[in-house]
Design a protein around this motif. Structure first.
Motif, PDB file in Angstrom:
ATOM      1  N   UNK A  54       0.878   7.844   2.592  1.00  0.00           N
ATOM      2  CA  UNK A  54       1.868   6.778   2.621  1.00  0.00           C
ATOM      3  C   UNK A  54       2.769   6.949   3.833  1.00  0.00           C
ATOM      4  N   UNK A  55       3.424   5.869   4.230  1.00  0.00           N
ATOM      5  CA  UNK A  55       4.308   5.978   5.374  1.00  0.00           C
ATOM      6  C   UNK A  55       5.046   4.698   5.683  1.00  0.00           C
ATOM      7  N   UNK A 143       7.840   4.283  -4.061  1.00  0.00           N
ATOM      8  CA  UNK A 143       7.765   4.476  -2.609  1.00  0.00           C
ATOM      9  C   UNK A 143       7.808   3.143  -1.876  1.00  0.00           C
ATOM     10  N   UNK A 144       7.064   2.165  -2.390  1.00  0.00           N
ATOM     11  CA  UNK A 144       7.025   0.867  -1.738  1.00  0.00           C
ATOM     12  C   UNK A 144       8.380   0.175  -1.824  1.00  0.00           C
ATOM     13  N   UNK A 145       9.021   0.278  -2.966  1.00  0.00           N
ATOM     14  CA  UNK A 145      10.328  -0.362  -3.131  1.00  0.00           C
ATOM     15  C   UNK A 145      11.381   0.246  -2.210  1.00  0.00           C
ATOM     16  N   UNK A 146      11.217   1.509  -1.863  1.00  0.00           N
ATOM     17  CA  UNK A 146      12.219   2.170  -1.034  1.00  0.00           C
ATOM     18  C   UNK A 146      11.816   2.238   0.437  1.00  0.00           C
ATOM     19  N   UNK A 151       0.397   2.169   2.576  1.00  0.00           N
ATOM     20  CA  UNK A 151      -0.243   3.160   1.714  1.00  0.00           C
ATOM     21  C   UNK A 151      -1.707   3.180   2.120  1.00  0.00           C
ATOM     22  N   UNK A 152      -2.080   4.226   2.831  1.00  0.00           N
ATOM     23  CA  UNK A 152      -3.397   4.247   3.457  1.00  0.00           C
ATOM     24  C   UNK A 152      -4.540   4.559   2.530  1.00  0.00           C
ATOM     25  N   UNK A 216       2.345  -5.026  -3.494  1.00  0.00           N
ATOM     26  CA  UNK A 216       1.769  -4.489  -4.719  1.00  0.00           C
ATOM     27  C   UNK A 216       2.813  -4.339  -5.832  1.00  0.00           C
ATOM     28  N   UNK A 217       4.099  -4.209  -5.457  1.00  0.00           N
ATOM     29  CA  UNK A 217       5.147  -4.023  -6.458  1.00  0.00           C
ATOM     30  C   UNK A 217       5.999  -5.271  -6.636  1.00  0.00           C
ATOM     31  N   UNK A 218       5.508  -6.393  -6.153  1.00  0.00           N
ATOM     32  CA  UNK A 218       6.318  -7.603  -6.156  1.00  0.00           C
ATOM     33  C   UNK A 218       6.648  -8.081  -7.559  1.00  0.00           C
ATOM     34  N   UNK A 219       5.778  -7.842  -8.535  1.00  0.00           N
ATOM     35  CA  UNK A 219       6.028  -8.337  -9.882  1.00  0.00           C
ATOM     36  C   UNK A 219       6.843  -7.361 -10.716  1.00  0.00           C
ATOM     37  N   UNK A 220       7.240  -6.224 -10.122  1.00  0.00           N
ATOM     38  CA  UNK A 220       8.082  -5.258 -10.814  1.00  0.00           C
ATOM     39  C   UNK A 220       7.338  -4.297 -11.712  1.00  0.00           C
TER      40      UNK A 220
END
Length: 244
Positions: A54-55, A143-146, A151-152, A216-220
């Protein structure tokens, strides 16, 4: 020394050399009848760990601005990873780069192009070892939210793969012996001593990869992750001497 005695010694030496050469030829592996056989086996196991790549990728007009933005975002991502219970020993920087971004402009001459720098890109990536797969989906979401916008991939790992492969090694050897005996019996010969055993390396279990980005985290909801099972394969090549 008499001529007859000398001739006898020469003859004796010639016989000894001939016998030695004959024995050497008999023991020459290149002249021994052999059979080569491949044995294969595999075992399946549920992964108990995962590696996440991730990065953060940041673009800006100047390298300094891109670096500042990337440092802030990556610091937040690493902090979130640690807050999720990941120890520092399981977090490792896997890539860092600063590079210019180009735009290709068309010149006045037909078919000629030139490029100019329009900004800079900073990329910082970490490898994270997740020892509790139950928390993997929630970790990815956090991780995505922050700030992680890349994410490879995810590689699932069987931690005791070597001990599990020992069972596959025994089964692979048994498979090679079964087939070798079958061919030897069909050819009217018998298996002799084993001359060589070589294991062909498969490089470990193949990782199960996935790609993900911020949406990927858009729907919570945490990202759904399925580890499934990993197949551990073993292949051995065995050579036997054949007895007539």
């Amino acid at each position: 020394m008499r001529l007859s005695t000398r001739r006898s010694l020469v003859a004796a030496c010639a016989i000894a050399i001939a016998l030695g050469a004959g024995a050497a030829r008999a023991d020459d592996p290149r002249r021994i009848a052999t059979i080569d056989m491949v044995g294969q086996a595999s075992v399946s196991a549920a992964p108990d760990m995962a590696m996440v790549q991730s990065g953060v990728v940041s673009d800006a007009e100047t390298a300094g601005e891109a670096m500042t933005a990337n440092t802030a975002a990556m610091s937040a991502v690493v902090a979130r990873i640690k807050d999720a219970g990941i120890e520092g020993r399981d977090i490792q920087t896997s890539g860092f780069s600063v590079s210019p971004r180009y735009r290709r402009l068309k010149d006045t001459e037909p078919g000629d192009y030139r490029s100019e720098i329009i900004g800079y890109r900073v990329s910082n990536n970490v490898s994270v070892r997740v020892r509790d797969l139950a928390n993997l989906g929630a970790l990815l979401d956090a991780m995505v939210r922050d700030g992680a916008n890349q994410v490879g991939g995810i590689s699932f790992i069987v931690s005791d793969a070597d001990s599990l492969k020992d069972e596959a090694r025994k089964a692979a050897m048994a498979d090679a012996m079964r087939k070798a005996k079958l061919f030897a019996e069909a050819a009217g010969v018998k298996l002799g001593r084993v001359l060589s055993i070589n294991e062909q390396d498969f490089g470990g279990p193949r990782p199960q990869m996935m790609m993900a980005r911020a949406e990927m985290a858009a729907d919570g909801a945490p990202a759904p992750i399925e580890a499934g099972e990993t197949s551990l394969q073993v292949r051995v090549n065995v050579t036997w001497e054949l007895d007539q």
